[in-house]
Design a protein around this motif. Structure first.
Motif, PDB file in Angstrom:
ATOM      1  N   ALA A  32      14.661 -39.254  17.508  1.00 14.08           N
ATOM      2  CA  ALA A  32      14.261 -38.523  16.342  1.00 14.08           C
ATOM      3  C   ALA A  32      15.261 -37.557  15.355  1.00 14.08           C
ATOM      4  O   ALA A  32      15.662 -37.670  14.490  1.00 14.08           O
ATOM      5  CB  ALA A  32      13.042 -37.774  16.209  1.00 14.08           C
ATOM      6  N   SER A  33      15.795 -37.027  16.319  1.00 11.70           N
ATOM      7  CA  SER A  33      16.864 -35.876  15.744  1.00 11.70           C
ATOM      8  C   SER A  33      18.157 -36.841  15.764  1.00 11.70           C
ATOM      9  O   SER A  33      18.955 -36.187  14.715  1.00 11.70           O
ATOM     10  CB  SER A  33      17.123 -34.754  17.127  1.00 11.70           C
ATOM     11  N   SER A  34      18.401 -37.812  16.370  1.00 11.23           N
ATOM     12  CA  SER A  34      19.681 -38.719  16.118  1.00 11.23           C
ATOM     13  C   SER A  34      19.432 -39.279  14.634  1.00 11.23           C
ATOM     14  O   SER A  34      20.524 -39.360  13.934  1.00 11.23           O
ATOM     15  CB  SER A  34      20.108 -39.386  17.074  1.00 11.23           C
ATOM     16  N   LEU A  35      18.222 -39.690  14.485  1.00 14.23           N
ATOM     17  CA  LEU A  35      17.924 -40.475  13.265  1.00 14.23           C
ATOM     18  C   LEU A  35      17.931 -39.366  12.009  1.00 14.23           C
ATOM     19  O   LEU A  35      18.669 -39.858  11.107  1.00 14.23           O
ATOM     20  CB  LEU A  35      16.718 -41.070  13.247  1.00 14.23           C
ATOM     21  N   ALA A  36      17.688 -38.188  12.163  1.00 20.90           N
ATOM     22  CA  ALA A  36      17.675 -37.116  11.093  1.00 20.90           C
ATOM     23  C   ALA A  36      19.015 -36.951  10.892  1.00 20.90           C
ATOM     24  O   ALA A  36      19.652 -36.784   9.762  1.00 20.90           O
ATOM     25  CB  ALA A  36      16.944 -36.096  11.786  1.00 20.90           C
ATOM     26  N   ALA A  37      19.924 -36.595  12.022  1.00 16.81           N
ATOM     27  CA  ALA A  37      21.408 -36.346  11.651  1.00 16.81           C
ATOM     28  C   ALA A  37      22.159 -37.472  11.059  1.00 16.81           C
ATOM     29  O   ALA A  37      22.960 -37.235  10.147  1.00 16.81           O
ATOM     30  CB  ALA A  37      22.070 -36.258  13.069  1.00 16.81           C
ATOM     31  N   PHE A  64      15.030 -35.102   5.673  1.00 18.50           N
ATOM     32  CA  PHE A  64      15.519 -35.773   6.646  1.00 18.50           C
ATOM     33  C   PHE A  64      15.327 -34.672   8.042  1.00 18.50           C
ATOM     34  O   PHE A  64      16.355 -34.098   8.563  1.00 18.50           O
ATOM     35  CB  PHE A  64      16.899 -36.014   6.711  1.00 18.50           C
ATOM     36  N   THR A  65      14.179 -34.648   8.620  1.00 24.48           N
ATOM     37  CA  THR A  65      13.836 -33.787   9.635  1.00 24.48           C
ATOM     38  C   THR A  65      13.405 -34.836  11.010  1.00 24.48           C
ATOM     39  O   THR A  65      13.023 -35.881  10.791  1.00 24.48           O
ATOM     40  CB  THR A  65      12.687 -32.822   9.618  1.00 24.48           C
ATOM     41  N   ALA A  66      13.805 -34.141  12.147  1.00 23.58           N
ATOM     42  CA  ALA A  66      13.305 -34.671  13.306  1.00 23.58           C
ATOM     43  C   ALA A  66      11.924 -35.033  13.371  1.00 23.58           C
ATOM     44  O   ALA A  66      11.409 -36.024  13.843  1.00 23.58           O
ATOM     45  CB  ALA A  66      13.813 -33.867  14.746  1.00 23.58           C
ATOM     46  N   GLN A  67      11.110 -34.036  12.862  1.00 25.56           N
ATOM     47  CA  GLN A  67       9.647 -34.111  12.925  1.00 25.56           C
ATOM     48  C   GLN A  67       9.133 -35.299  12.285  1.00 25.56           C
ATOM     49  O   GLN A  67       8.224 -36.196  12.486  1.00 25.56           O
ATOM     50  CB  GLN A  67       8.817 -32.922  12.499  1.00 25.56           C
ATOM     51  N   LYS A  68       9.880 -35.504  10.863  1.00 24.35           N
ATOM     52  CA  LYS A  68       9.379 -36.734  10.206  1.00 24.35           C
ATOM     53  C   LYS A  68       9.759 -37.960  10.611  1.00 24.35           C
ATOM     54  O   LYS A  68       8.931 -38.969  10.748  1.00 24.35           O
ATOM     55  CB  LYS A  68      10.160 -36.607   8.881  1.00 24.35           C
ATOM     56  N   PHE A  69      10.775 -37.995  11.579  1.00 23.73           N
ATOM     57  CA  PHE A  69      11.401 -39.365  12.113  1.00 23.73           C
ATOM     58  C   PHE A  69      10.244 -39.611  13.389  1.00 23.73           C
ATOM     59  O   PHE A  69       9.986 -40.745  13.525  1.00 23.73           O
ATOM     60  CB  PHE A  69      12.713 -39.222  12.676  1.00 23.73           C
TER      61      PHE A  69
END
Length: 190
Positions: A32-37, A64-69
């Motif tokens: 999730a955090s990589s996708l946000a970044a 584009f947040t880790a939580q949304k991903f």
């Protein structure tokens, strides 16, 4: 017998797609955090050429947040596939199976996003991710799939045209009270 230049180019593209297909997998919660970044990097690089205003910064940081991903990865209506190199994720594609089409004649299958880090573009990752997304759409029994792309994003429009999409109309992408024209593009899957 000598191969034509076009045949050689097709063979080379097929070889690249096969190589990248082995490096594409379904997204997992820890991605999730990589996708946000990656999303922030690609969006800013693609759309903000003259600096970052508070208006767009607020949008990007909220969208584009880790939580949304994490939520998207757990959503049965979404499928997220990532391209991964030896270090980490360098691109991804998101497919929605229940999207509300912007135009009549479009199915509920939508490619919501296809993002590849700028330094990894033109190496086959985008084509391999798109191919995986289309395979997923076919596995769902879809007849067609659609997407939107910013009207000024000529590079992406050319990419989708080369991969069999065609423009079927336009729609607006809205941020707060601002509307931006997009092309609605569709591909028949059968």
């Amino acid at each position: 017998m000598a191969m034509s230049a076009n045949a050689v180019q097709r063979d080379r593209r097929a070889e690249i797609f096969r190589a990248w297909a082995g490096m594409i997998r379904k997204a997992e919660e820890q991605d999730a955090s990589s996708l946000a970044a990656v999303s922030i990097e690609v969006w800013l690089n693609t759309y903000l050429r003259n600096g970052v205003s508070a208006f767009f910064a607020d949008y990007v940081l909220a969208e584009f947040t880790a939580q949304k991903f994490r939520s998207g990865i757990g959503d049965p209506e979404l499928a997220i596939f990532v391209s991964e190199n030896q270090i980490g994720i360098d691109g991804f594609v998101t497919v929605c199976s229940t999207a509300t089409p912007p135009l009549a004649g479009c199915s509920p299958l939508q490619i919501k996003t296809l993002y590849v880090q700028p330094r990894h573009q033109s190496g086959g990752r985008g084509g391999a991710l798109l191919r995986r997304a289309l395979e997923h759409c076919r596995s769902l029994g879809g007849d067609s799939v659609w997407l939107t792309v910013a009207a000024e994003n000529r590079r992406a429009i050319g990419f989708y045209l080369r991969h069999g999409f065609h423009k079927v109309g336009t729609a607006d992408f809205v941020i707060a009270d601002q509307a931006y024209e997009t092309h609605v593009m569709r591909m028949e899957l059968r």
